[in-house]
Scaffold this active site. Structure first.
Site, short mmCIF file in Angstrom:
data_model
loop_
_atom_site.label_atom_id
_atom_site.label_comp_id
_atom_site.label_asym_id
_atom_site.label_seq_id
_atom_site.Cartn_x
_atom_site.Cartn_y
_atom_site.Cartn_z
N ASP A 15 0.69 -1.12 -0.39
CA ASP A 15 0.15 0.04 0.11
C ASP A 15 1.03 1.05 -0.17
O ASP A 15 2.07 1.41 0.39
CB ASP A 15 -0.99 -0.01 1.21
N GLU A 16 0.06 2.39 -0.09
CA GLU A 16 0.62 3.97 -0.25
C GLU A 16 1.87 3.42 -0.99
O GLU A 16 3.08 4.62 -0.03
CB GLU A 16 0.87 4.35 1.46
#
Length: 529
Positions: A331-332
């Protein structure tokens, strides 16, 4: 610092309330035993009737000859002995009392049947996990004082009738972020015991992030020794030795939870990048990080040493983890181009399979090509773009299983209201009803029902420093998430649930759990923190 002062004021106020209650009031009369329909998660089938069973000084816990069944029986005895004052021997002999038995039936791997009547209580399951979950139901059918660690007056009555129960989903998880703030083995064990009470069966440990690396890796020793030496706010951090991690895994298994370790990559990797300069594209190690921003770090996708690092970490972690899954984050990764992200995931996912594990990743993994059998953990919001949801749905239709963790529903670190002294609010405020009142099976459009493998409640720890903080954010929301994962959709009803939830308050007090007194729930007048 302002956050810390507000937290201290909150906990100080809670202590004063508890002290005042102990000084001004006489001990309350023993509470009546709960009825069969007061259990959380709601059982699949409840048929009350007949006389209750009374646990007495002569009660035995009867088990068959298997090691696992005896283990569940000893676990039950350890819970009941301090509060009842009874010996409660665990034996294969005799009749009546509390009986734990394995038998074939329509129970699946985790279901059970509980029969209670004047002669005794029998819990039947096809597997030991089902017996263990049945024991959690039995705990809730006894007065809350059974959870105390000193002798209580009783009586210890179990309402008569039959509960037949199997879970809706096989994945009922809770994630604990030990990277932003480090939690000791004993603190993790305490949370495991709380999760087990509500039939949670997966403990997802977020073991690495920008602020700290928390697991010893022999082939890359500076990851833990240096990368684990700090945390958010600049505290001392810490890490688990391999023996520590094995003890967490063992303890979780004794409560029928499977540990799912996560090493987040290619982003959220500053602790690793600070520990080994060669993992950086420019060969320069950044300083250790103690803030809370995200998205600025990335492993160097174009360097072969990156994949040597990944192989070593996954190999060592997989060897320590008997469970089926290994979480690779994903993620991210804002500092990684889409092209590099896809290239990285194409290289890394086969490494997980090479060491005998199944890939789990945050739902951004669906922007690459999820490996066959992979699971994607959705953490978007109700308001996440239709395009992003469609990407997840497409992967689900192509065979990728989904774990649902919508941040504005089940992120346990979200503030309840703007006044909540702990937690964050980037996903909004998440009161108890919002956390409970949704259907995992219908949450994402165009997703086949069979693609949803379950739910998971993450607990990120940017603002959480100890067990009291964890508990205050988990309770009372965690039981609702557990119910979403376990109970049939037909049992889902907020008005009935809030009454059952209110009845849990006395049990939490008996267990010494800190909890938030949500105004949405009709708590007992004497309960609350």
């Amino acid at each position: 610092m302002r956050q810390h002062r507000r937290t201290l004021r909150l906990l100080g106020s809670l202590l004063l309330v508890a002290m005042a209650a102990s000084v001004t009031g006489a001990a309350p009369a023993p509470a009546a035993s709960p009825t069969l329909d007061r259990v959380i998660p709601a059982p699949a089938s409840v048929a009350p009737g007949g006389s209750p069973y009374r646990i007495t000084r002569g009660t035995h816990i009867r088990v068959d000859g298997s090691r696992e069944t005896r283990g569940v029986g000893e676990y039950l005895a350890r819970i009941l002995r301090p509060s009842t004052g009874y010996r409660l021997p665990v034996t294969t002999q005799g009749a009546g009392g509390i009986r734990l038995r394995l038998a074939e039936g329509p129970f699946g791997a985790e279901g059970y049947r509980l029969d209670s009547g004047r002669a005794g209580v029998t819990i039947t399951a096809a597997r030991a996990a089902g017996l263990f979950h049945g024991v959690q139901t039995l705990r809730q059918l006894l007065p809350a004082a059974v959870e105390k660690d000193s002798v209580q007056p009783g009586p210890w009555l179990v309402a008569g009738g039959t509960i037949t129960d199997t879970p809706r989903y096989g994945w009922r998880g809770a994630m604990l972020d030990v990277s932003r703030h480090f939690f000791t083995v004993d603190q993790v064990k305490r949370y495991i015991d709380q999760l087990a009470l509500y039939k949670i069966n997966k403990l997802h440990l977020h073991l690495s992030d920008d602020q700290g690396w928390r697991i010893a890796i022999d082939s890359w020793p500076r990851l833990a020794a240096y990368g684990g030496s700090t945390e958010v706010g600049g505290g001392p951090g810490g890490f688990y030795t391999k023996a520590d991690y094995k003890e967490i895994v063992r303890y979780a298994a004794s409560r029928y939870l499977e540990v799912v370790p996560e090493i987040d990559m290619p982003g959220h990797t500053n602790a690793a990048l600070a520990s080994y300069a060669d993992l950086n594209c420019d060969g320069v190690a950044p300083p250790l990080y103690t803030g809370t921003e995200v998205g600025f770090s990335s492993l160097c996708v174009g360097k072969e040493i990156t994949y040597d690092f990944v192989d070593d970490v996954i190999r060592e972690l997989a060897a320590l983890t008997p469970g089926r899954y290994l979480h690779i984050g994903g993620d991210e990764a804002h500092s990684t181009s889409h092209e590099d992200y896809v290239k990285f995931m194409d290289r890394v996912q086969p490494v997980v399979a090479k060491y005998g594990k199944t890939v789990v990743g945050w739902h951004q993994l669906t922007g690459a090509t999820p490996a066959p059998g992979a699971l994607a953990q959705y953490w978007g919001l109700d308001g996440t773009s239709a395009e992003e949801k469609a990407q997840v749905a497409k992967a689900a239709r192509n065979g990728t299983g989904l774990i649902l963790s919508p941040a504005d529903r089940v992120y346990l670190d979200m503030k309840y209201t703007k006044e909540t002294p702990l937690g964050l609010s980037w996903a909004g405020y998440v009161e108890v009803r919002r956390s409970y009142d949704w259907d995992p099976g219908a949450y994402l459009p165009d997703v086949p029902g069979g693609a949803v493998r379950g739910v998971e409640a993450p607990m990120w720890s940017e603002t959480l420093e100890n067990s009291a903080h964890i508990e205050f954010m988990a309770f009372p929301r965690l039981p609702g998430v557990a119910e979403l994962g376990w109970s049939p959709a037909a049992t889902h009803d907020w008005e009935r649930y809030r009454g059952r939830l209110a009845a849990q308050a006395e049990r939490w007090d008996a267990l010494g759990i800190e909890w938030y007194r949500s105004p949405q729930v009709p708590w007992p007048a004497a309960g609350g923190r």
